[in-house]
Enzyme design. Structure first.
Site, PDB file in Angstrom:
ATOM      1  N   ARG A   1      -7.187 -21.732 -13.050  1.00 37.23           N
ATOM      2  CA  ARG A   1      -6.099 -20.825 -12.662  1.00 37.23           C
ATOM      3  C   ARG A   1      -6.121 -19.679 -13.648  1.00 37.23           C
ATOM      4  O   ARG A   1      -5.956 -19.871 -14.856  1.00 37.23           O
ATOM      5  CB  ARG A   1      -4.750 -21.545 -12.700  1.00 37.23           C
ATOM      6  CG  ARG A   1      -3.577 -20.594 -12.677  1.00 37.23           C
ATOM      7  CD  ARG A   1      -2.260 -21.268 -12.423  1.00 37.23           C
ATOM      8  NE  ARG A   1      -2.147 -21.696 -11.045  1.00 37.23           N
ATOM      9  CZ  ARG A   1      -1.005 -22.046 -10.466  1.00 37.23           C
ATOM     10  NH1 ARG A   1       0.123 -22.019 -11.144  1.00 37.23           N
ATOM     11  NH2 ARG A   1      -0.976 -22.420  -9.206  1.00 37.23           N
TER      12      ARG A   1
ATOM     13  N   HIS B   1      -5.025 -17.816  -3.366  1.00 38.29           N
ATOM     14  CA  HIS B   1      -4.542 -19.162  -3.713  1.00 38.29           C
ATOM     15  C   HIS B   1      -5.027 -20.123  -2.613  1.00 38.29           C
ATOM     16  O   HIS B   1      -4.235 -20.637  -1.823  1.00 38.29           O
ATOM     17  CB  HIS B   1      -3.012 -19.133  -3.817  1.00 38.29           C
ATOM     18  CG  HIS B   1      -2.431 -20.286  -4.572  1.00 38.29           C
ATOM     19  ND1 HIS B   1      -3.197 -21.297  -5.107  1.00 38.29           N
ATOM     20  CD2 HIS B   1      -1.135 -20.606  -4.872  1.00 38.29           C
ATOM     21  CE1 HIS B   1      -2.394 -22.171  -5.713  1.00 38.29           C
ATOM     22  NE2 HIS B   1      -1.154 -21.771  -5.580  1.00 38.29           N
TER      23      HIS B   1
ATOM     24  N   GLN C   1      -3.525 -23.796  -2.183  1.00 41.76           N
ATOM     25  CA  GLN C   1      -2.180 -23.788  -1.605  1.00 41.76           C
ATOM     26  C   GLN C   1      -2.256 -23.618  -0.095  1.00 41.76           C
ATOM     27  O   GLN C   1      -1.589 -24.318   0.665  1.00 41.76           O
ATOM     28  CB  GLN C   1      -1.358 -22.644  -2.223  1.00 41.76           C
ATOM     29  CG  GLN C   1       0.021 -22.508  -1.636  1.00 41.76           C
ATOM     30  CD  GLN C   1       0.935 -23.667  -2.000  1.00 41.76           C
ATOM     31  OE1 GLN C   1       1.078 -23.995  -3.158  1.00 41.76           O
ATOM     32  NE2 GLN C   1       1.557 -24.292  -1.001  1.00 41.76           N
TER      33      GLN C   1
ATOM     34  N   ASP D   1       7.103 -15.524  -0.414  1.00 45.98           N
ATOM     35  CA  ASP D   1       6.711 -15.873  -1.783  1.00 45.98           C
ATOM     36  C   ASP D   1       7.530 -14.982  -2.711  1.00 45.98           C
ATOM     37  O   ASP D   1       8.152 -14.008  -2.272  1.00 45.98           O
ATOM     38  CB  ASP D   1       5.197 -15.644  -1.965  1.00 45.98           C
ATOM     39  CG  ASP D   1       4.678 -16.155  -3.308  1.00 45.98           C
ATOM     40  OD1 ASP D   1       5.385 -16.940  -3.977  1.00 45.98           O
ATOM     41  OD2 ASP D   1       3.570 -15.744  -3.704  1.00 45.98           O
TER      42      ASP D   1
ATOM     43  N   CYS E   1       5.422 -21.650  -1.066  1.00 44.28           N
ATOM     44  CA  CYS E   1       4.497 -22.332  -1.984  1.00 44.28           C
ATOM     45  C   CYS E   1       5.219 -22.867  -3.209  1.00 44.28           C
ATOM     46  O   CYS E   1       4.732 -23.782  -3.858  1.00 44.28           O
ATOM     47  CB  CYS E   1       3.356 -21.405  -2.373  1.00 44.28           C
ATOM     48  SG  CYS E   1       3.879 -19.975  -3.354  1.00 44.28           S
TER      49      CYS E   1
ATOM     50  N   ARG F   1      -0.256 -30.554  -1.237  1.00 43.44           N
ATOM     51  CA  ARG F   1      -1.182 -30.053  -2.259  1.00 43.44           C
ATOM     52  C   ARG F   1      -2.055 -31.202  -2.756  1.00 43.44           C
ATOM     53  O   ARG F   1      -3.266 -31.051  -2.937  1.00 43.44           O
ATOM     54  CB  ARG F   1      -0.415 -29.449  -3.452  1.00 43.44           C
ATOM     55  CG  ARG F   1       0.374 -28.188  -3.164  1.00 43.44           C
ATOM     56  CD  ARG F   1      -0.523 -27.017  -2.850  1.00 43.44           C
ATOM     57  NE  ARG F   1      -1.494 -26.742  -3.897  1.00 43.44           N
ATOM     58  CZ  ARG F   1      -1.248 -26.035  -5.009  1.00 43.44           C
ATOM     59  NH1 ARG F   1      -0.054 -25.511  -5.202  1.00 43.44           N
ATOM     60  NH2 ARG F   1      -2.198 -25.824  -5.912  1.00 43.44           N
TER      61      ARG F   1
HETATM   62  N1  NVA Z   1       2.441 -15.456  -6.015  1.00 44.28           N
HETATM   63  C1  NVA Z   1       2.837 -16.461  -6.969  1.00 44.28           C
HETATM   64  C2  NVA Z   1       2.396 -17.823  -6.519  1.00 44.28           C
HETATM   65  C3  NVA Z   1       2.771 -18.943  -7.436  1.00 44.28           C
HETATM   66  C4  NVA Z   1       2.267 -20.277  -6.980  1.00 44.28           C
HETATM   67  C5  NVA Z   1       2.236 -16.136  -8.336  1.00 44.28           C
HETATM   68  O1  NVA Z   1       1.071 -15.738  -8.393  1.00 44.28           O
HETATM   69  O2  NVA Z   1       2.952 -16.252  -9.338  1.00 44.28           O
HETATM   70  N1   CP Z   2       2.529 -23.415  -5.639  1.00 46.00           N
HETATM   71  C1   CP Z   2       1.953 -23.562  -6.842  1.00 46.00           C
HETATM   72  O1   CP Z   2       0.785 -23.261  -7.045  1.00 46.00           O
HETATM   73  O2   CP Z   2       2.775 -24.102  -7.787  1.00 46.00           O
HETATM   74  P1   CP Z   2       2.485 -24.169  -9.350  1.00 46.00           P
HETATM   75  O3   CP Z   2       2.488 -22.760  -9.869  1.00 46.00           O
HETATM   76  O4   CP Z   2       3.628 -24.974  -9.887  1.00 46.00           O
HETATM   77  O5   CP Z   2       1.170 -24.841  -9.581  1.00 46.00           O
END
Ligand code: NVA
Ligand code: CP
Length: 303
Positions: A102, A129, A132, A220, A260, A288
């Site tokens: 990540r 993502h 997800q 989101d 998500c 997930r």
């Molecule tokens: N768009 C959000 C998704 C988190 C799972 C982010 O990148 O923070």
């Molecule tokens: N939706 C998601 O990826 O959650 P986290 O940021 O908690 O991993």
């Protein structure tokens, strides 16, 4: 399938294959049937951003598959002190059997895949993502029983989630509509991809137009990880980009809502709509685990 870097790389058949395996693994998990398909294997999980779901579901999933997972925070890795990802990739390839990462730049994920010799799984970048959205597609199929003929709607920032939902939704056969403010549109590469789908893709800056006749509604956060300095500016830009009663009334009867998570109540979704659709949203979060187990099996088994 060698890696999961982005959904743009996968065919419809590969996506459906993952979803079918995820359904099977979920059934086995619920019925106490062990599946130690990755016995003796180790997954390294590099996190350059925070996580609740991704970390816990990958770690638990790997354990359930008979392997182990290592949590590698950039605060502890030499990556955090400037060691290039190209070197990290080559080192970790000597020790472990797969990497989930990540991070911010998609290029870093692609570099890991290019320089390393083990499977790489994208656990979220600024661009996409994919894990997800595989769980999201799994959840939609559980609730609706099909993809063909369904309309998916996304309201909000044209961010990593929007990019993956557009690609995943169109590939499996849904039509996709998106409402986002000017200046916050999805990635140009994704918009280019939509062109082959003609009027199955629709983009507007009016949430109510995008929601009309939708079977699945997504949103989101207005401010993603790494964009915190823009929070106030974004609150202004995204005012009105919210799933609320009015949006639900424009959607089809029986429409499901997905998020998500984490969710910001009264920003991108009202508390009322969130709680009315909490089962769907937490089934999505549960999936997930199952979807990622399927991904790990696809890329890491027999390697
Ligand atoms: N768009 C959000 C998704 C988190 C799972 C982010 O990148 O923070
Ligand atoms: N939706 C998601 O990826 O959650 P986290 O940021 O908690 O991993």
């Amino acid at each position: 399938m060698k890696h999961l870097l982005k959904l743009l790389d996968l065919s419809k058949e590969e996506i459906i294959d993952i979803l079918n395996l995820a359904d099977q693994l979920k059934y086995e998990n619920k019925n106490g049937i062990e599946h130690h398909i990755l016995k003796g294997k180790t997954l390294g999980m590099i996190f350059q951003k925070s996580s609740t779901r991704t970390r816990v579901s990958f770690e638990t999933g790997m354990y359930q598959l008979g392997g182990q997972a290592l949590f590698l925070s950039n605060r502890d890795l030499q990556i955090g002190r400037g060691e290039p990802v190209q070197d990290t990739a080559r080192v970790l390839s000597r020790y472990i059997d797969g990497i989930m990462i990540r991070t911010f730049a998609q290029k870093e994920v692609e570099d890991l895949a290019n320089y390393g010799s083990i499977p790489i799984i994208n656990g979220l970048t600024d661009f996409c993502h994919p894990c997800q959205v595989l769980a999201d597609l799994m959840t939609i199929r559980e609730y609706k029983g099909r993809f063909d003929g369904l309309k998916m709607c996304y309201i909000g920032d044209g961010n990593n989630m929007a990019n993956s939902l557009i690609v995943g939704g169109l590939k499996v056969g849904m039509s996709v509509s998106i409402a986002c403010p000017d200046g916050y549109r999805p990635d140009p590469e994704v918009l280019e991809f939509t062109k082959q789908y003609g009027d199955k893709f629709f983009m507007t800056d009016k949430p109510i137009e995008a929601a009309a006749g939708a079977d699945v509604l997504f949103t989101d956060v207005w401010t993603s990880m790494g964009e915190e300095a823009e929070t106030e500016k974004r609150k202004l830009a995204f005012a009105g980009y919210q799933i609320n009663d009015e949006i639900m009334a424009a959607a089809n009867e029986g429409a499901i809502v997905q998020h998500c998570l984490p969710a910001h109540r009264e920003e991108e979704i009202t508390e009322k709509v969130f709680e009315a659709h909490a089962n769907e949203i937490f089934d999505e979060a549960e999936n997930r685990l199952h979807a990622q187990k399927a991904v790990m099996v696809k890329v890491m088994a027999d390697k």
